[in-house]
Design a protein around this motif. Structure first.
Motif, PDB file in Angstrom:
ATOM      1  N   GLY A 152       0.816  -1.208   0.000  1.00 48.62           N
ATOM      2  CA  GLY A 152       0.000   0.000   0.000  1.00 48.62           C
ATOM      3  C   GLY A 152       0.846   1.252   0.000  1.00 48.62           C
ATOM      4  O   GLY A 152       0.524   2.238  -0.677  1.00 48.62           O
ATOM      5  N   LEU A 153       1.950   1.225   0.740  1.00 47.36           N
ATOM      6  CA  LEU A 153       2.871   2.357   0.751  1.00 47.36           C
ATOM      7  C   LEU A 153       3.474   2.579  -0.631  1.00 47.36           C
ATOM      8  O   LEU A 153       3.531   3.710  -1.127  1.00 47.36           O
ATOM      9  N   LEU A 154       3.904   1.491  -1.275  1.00 51.03           N
ATOM     10  CA  LEU A 154       4.478   1.629  -2.612  1.00 51.03           C
ATOM     11  C   LEU A 154       3.434   2.063  -3.634  1.00 51.03           C
ATOM     12  O   LEU A 154       3.745   2.797  -4.573  1.00 51.03           O
ATOM     13  N   ILE A 155       2.188   1.624  -3.470  1.00 52.00           N
ATOM     14  CA  ILE A 155       1.117   2.060  -4.371  1.00 52.00           C
ATOM     15  C   ILE A 155       0.888   3.555  -4.216  1.00 52.00           C
ATOM     16  O   ILE A 155       0.732   4.280  -5.201  1.00 52.00           O
ATOM     17  N   ALA A 156       0.887   4.022  -2.989  1.00 49.25           N
ATOM     18  CA  ALA A 156       0.705   5.459  -2.750  1.00 49.25           C
ATOM     19  C   ALA A 156       1.859   6.257  -3.351  1.00 49.25           C
ATOM     20  O   ALA A 156       1.648   7.296  -3.982  1.00 49.25           O
ATOM     21  N   VAL A 157       3.081   5.774  -3.179  1.00 48.25           N
ATOM     22  CA  VAL A 157       4.247   6.457  -3.745  1.00 48.25           C
ATOM     23  C   VAL A 157       4.172   6.437  -5.270  1.00 48.25           C
ATOM     24  O   VAL A 157       4.410   7.447  -5.937  1.00 48.25           O
ATOM     25  N   GLY A 158       3.818   5.275  -5.841  1.00 46.03           N
ATOM     26  CA  GLY A 158       3.721   5.162  -7.294  1.00 46.03           C
ATOM     27  C   GLY A 158       2.639   6.065  -7.868  1.00 46.03           C
ATOM     28  O   GLY A 158       2.844   6.726  -8.887  1.00 46.03           O
ATOM     29  N   GLY A 159       1.484   6.105  -7.224  1.00 46.95           N
ATOM     30  CA  GLY A 159       0.416   6.989  -7.690  1.00 46.95           C
ATOM     31  C   GLY A 159       0.806   8.448  -7.586  1.00 46.95           C
ATOM     32  O   GLY A 159       0.520   9.249  -8.485  1.00 46.95           O
ATOM     33  N   GLY A 160       1.474   8.804  -6.505  1.00 51.10           N
ATOM     34  CA  GLY A 160       1.939  10.175  -6.357  1.00 51.10           C
ATOM     35  C   GLY A 160       2.964  10.551  -7.413  1.00 51.10           C
ATOM     36  O   GLY A 160       2.951  11.663  -7.942  1.00 51.10           O
ATOM     37  N   LEU A 161       3.852   9.609  -7.746  1.00 44.15           N
ATOM     38  CA  LEU A 161       4.838   9.886  -8.788  1.00 44.15           C
ATOM     39  C   LEU A 161       4.184  10.023 -10.157  1.00 44.15           C
ATOM     40  O   LEU A 161       4.625  10.814 -10.989  1.00 44.15           O
ATOM     41  N   LEU A 162       3.121   9.254 -10.406  1.00 49.41           N
ATOM     42  CA  LEU A 162       2.414   9.395 -11.679  1.00 49.41           C
ATOM     43  C   LEU A 162       1.651  10.712 -11.756  1.00 49.41           C
ATOM     44  O   LEU A 162       1.428  11.238 -12.852  1.00 49.41           O
ATOM     45  N   LEU A 163       1.230  11.236 -10.628  1.00 51.34           N
ATOM     46  CA  LEU A 163       0.519  12.506 -10.635  1.00 51.34           C
ATOM     47  C   LEU A 163       1.456  13.687 -10.899  1.00 51.34           C
ATOM     48  O   LEU A 163       1.020  14.730 -11.375  1.00 51.34           O
ATOM     49  N   LEU A 164       2.723  13.523 -10.585  1.00 48.72           N
ATOM     50  CA  LEU A 164       3.695  14.587 -10.850  1.00 48.72           C
ATOM     51  C   LEU A 164       3.914  14.727 -12.352  1.00 48.72           C
ATOM     52  O   LEU A 164       3.975  13.734 -13.069  1.00 48.72           O
ATOM     53  N   PRO A 165       4.050  15.947 -12.842  1.00 50.02           N
ATOM     54  CA  PRO A 165       4.338  16.097 -14.270  1.00 50.02           C
ATOM     55  C   PRO A 165       5.790  15.735 -14.567  1.00 50.02           C
ATOM     56  O   PRO A 165       6.703  16.144 -13.857  1.00 50.02           O
ATOM     57  N   GLY A 166       5.979  14.918 -15.565  1.00 55.65           N
ATOM     58  CA  GLY A 166       7.322  14.512 -15.960  1.00 55.65           C
ATOM     59  C   GLY A 166       7.361  13.041 -16.290  1.00 55.65           C
ATOM     60  O   GLY A 166       6.526  12.257 -15.826  1.00 55.65           O
ATOM     61  N   PHE A 167       8.328  12.667 -17.101  1.00 55.10           N
ATOM     62  CA  PHE A 167       8.405  11.288 -17.566  1.00 55.10           C
ATOM     63  C   PHE A 167       9.274  10.401 -16.684  1.00 55.10           C
ATOM     64  O   PHE A 167       9.025   9.205 -16.572  1.00 55.10           O
ATOM     65  N   ILE A 168      10.275  10.960 -16.053  1.00 62.15           N
ATOM     66  CA  ILE A 168      11.129  10.161 -15.173  1.00 62.15           C
ATOM     67  C   ILE A 168      10.332   9.709 -13.956  1.00 62.15           C
ATOM     68  O   ILE A 168      10.384   8.539 -13.565  1.00 62.15           O
ATOM     69  N   SER A 169       9.572  10.614 -13.360  1.00 57.76           N
ATOM     70  CA  SER A 169       8.743  10.238 -12.211  1.00 57.76           C
ATOM     71  C   SER A 169       7.662   9.239 -12.637  1.00 57.76           C
ATOM     72  O   SER A 169       7.284   8.370 -11.847  1.00 57.76           O
ATOM     73  N   ASP A 170       7.175   9.341 -13.879  1.00 60.61           N
ATOM     74  CA  ASP A 170       6.180   8.385 -14.375  1.00 60.61           C
ATOM     75  C   ASP A 170       6.759   6.978 -14.476  1.00 60.61           C
ATOM     76  O   ASP A 170       6.083   5.994 -14.156  1.00 60.61           O
ATOM     77  N   ILE A 171       8.003   6.882 -14.907  1.00 63.07           N
ATOM     78  CA  ILE A 171       8.641   5.562 -15.016  1.00 63.07           C
ATOM     79  C   ILE A 171       8.754   4.927 -13.631  1.00 63.07           C
ATOM     80  O   ILE A 171       8.398   3.754 -13.441  1.00 63.07           O
ATOM     81  N   PHE A 172       9.212   5.694 -12.652  1.00 66.57           N
ATOM     82  CA  PHE A 172       9.332   5.146 -11.291  1.00 66.57           C
ATOM     83  C   PHE A 172       7.955   4.858 -10.696  1.00 66.57           C
ATOM     84  O   PHE A 172       7.785   3.891  -9.948  1.00 66.57           O
ATOM     85  N   GLY A 173       6.970   5.679 -11.023  1.00 65.99           N
ATOM     86  CA  GLY A 173       5.609   5.444 -10.539  1.00 65.99           C
ATOM     87  C   GLY A 173       5.019   4.167 -11.092  1.00 65.99           C
ATOM     88  O   GLY A 173       4.391   3.391 -10.364  1.00 65.99           O
ATOM     89  N   VAL A 174       5.228   3.910 -12.377  1.00 66.21           N
ATOM     90  CA  VAL A 174       4.722   2.674 -12.984  1.00 66.21           C
ATOM     91  C   VAL A 174       5.422   1.467 -12.384  1.00 66.21           C
ATOM     92  O   VAL A 174       4.792   0.430 -12.130  1.00 66.21           O
ATOM     93  N   LEU A 175       6.721   1.583 -12.114  1.00 61.79           N
ATOM     94  CA  LEU A 175       7.442   0.470 -11.483  1.00 61.79           C
ATOM     95  C   LEU A 175       6.877   0.151 -10.099  1.00 61.79           C
ATOM     96  O   LEU A 175       6.871  -1.003  -9.680  1.00 61.79           O
ATOM     97  N   CYS A 176       6.415   1.176  -9.394  1.00 62.90           N
ATOM     98  CA  CYS A 176       5.821   0.947  -8.072  1.00 62.90           C
ATOM     99  C   CYS A 176       4.417   0.345  -8.181  1.00 62.90           C
ATOM    100  O   CYS A 176       3.937  -0.271  -7.227  1.00 62.90           O
ATOM    101  N   LEU A 177       3.751   0.524  -9.292  1.00 63.00           N
ATOM    102  CA  LEU A 177       2.376   0.058  -9.430  1.00 63.00           C
ATOM    103  C   LEU A 177       2.242  -1.304 -10.099  1.00 63.00           C
ATOM    104  O   LEU A 177       1.229  -1.979  -9.924  1.00 63.00           O
ATOM    105  N   ILE A 178       3.235  -1.740 -10.861  1.00 62.77           N
ATOM    106  CA  ILE A 178       3.189  -3.064 -11.485  1.00 62.77           C
ATOM    107  C   ILE A 178       3.383  -4.102 -10.383  1.00 62.77           C
ATOM    108  O   ILE A 178       4.341  -4.025  -9.614  1.00 62.77           O
TER     109      ILE A 178
END
Length: 154
Positions: A74-100
């Motif tokens: 749940g902690l990693l899901i929250a971190v991943g979702g937060g990273l996906l909400l941030l604008p930018g592609f690097i944070s999106d990559i790390f966010g997707v890794l936390c959500l898979i």
């Protein structure tokens, strides 16, 4: 500490540089739509994965077990979702890794290993301090200390 400060200062610059590079390659409007789409995708995935993890945690608690794995996920899901909400592609990559689920389980296993190592270091440090001060935990083996007196004869 210095590494985190450097990353904190360097991360927005890298994100901005990549956004400019992608915007130059595919155009401004597609880049903006891509950033907005990843934010929407992050909020949807955050909601779906968070609810699924909450249900698994509730089932474990109903069986009388502690849901530590679900809490870390749940902690990693929250971190991943937060990273996906941030604008930018690097944070999106790390966010997707936390959500898979596959990579999230790998991250949880690595996180549990790090926590166990840290707890072992803290326990060893506390035991060392307790032995030096003469106090020990209940049930712990007392250190071998020879108590005596001496006189020096010259």
């Amino acid at each position: 500490m210095r590494v985190f400060l450097l990353l904190f200062l360097l991360f927005p610059i890298l994100e901005l540089a990549l956004l400019i590079k992608v915007g130059g390659a595919i155009g401004v409007l597609p880049t903006l739509l891509l950033v907005i789409a990843t934010a929407i995708l992050g909020s949807v995935l955050l909601r779906v994965a968070g609810v699924a993890t909450a249900w698994r945690a509730r089932e474990k608690m109903a069986r009388g077990e502690l849901p530590e794995e679900e809490m870390l996920e749940g902690l990693l899901i929250a971190v991943g979702g937060g990273l996906l909400l941030l604008p930018g592609f690097i944070s999106d990559i790390f966010g997707v890794l936390c959500l898979i689920p596959f990579t999230r389980r790998l991250l949880v296993a690595k996180l549990r290993q790090r926590v166990a190592e840290q707890a072992m270091r803290q326990r060893a440090f506390a035991d060392d301090l307790a032995a030096r001060s003469g106090r020990t935990r209940p049930g712990a083996a007392r250190p071998n200390v020879l108590d005596g007196e001496y006189e020096r004869h010259d």
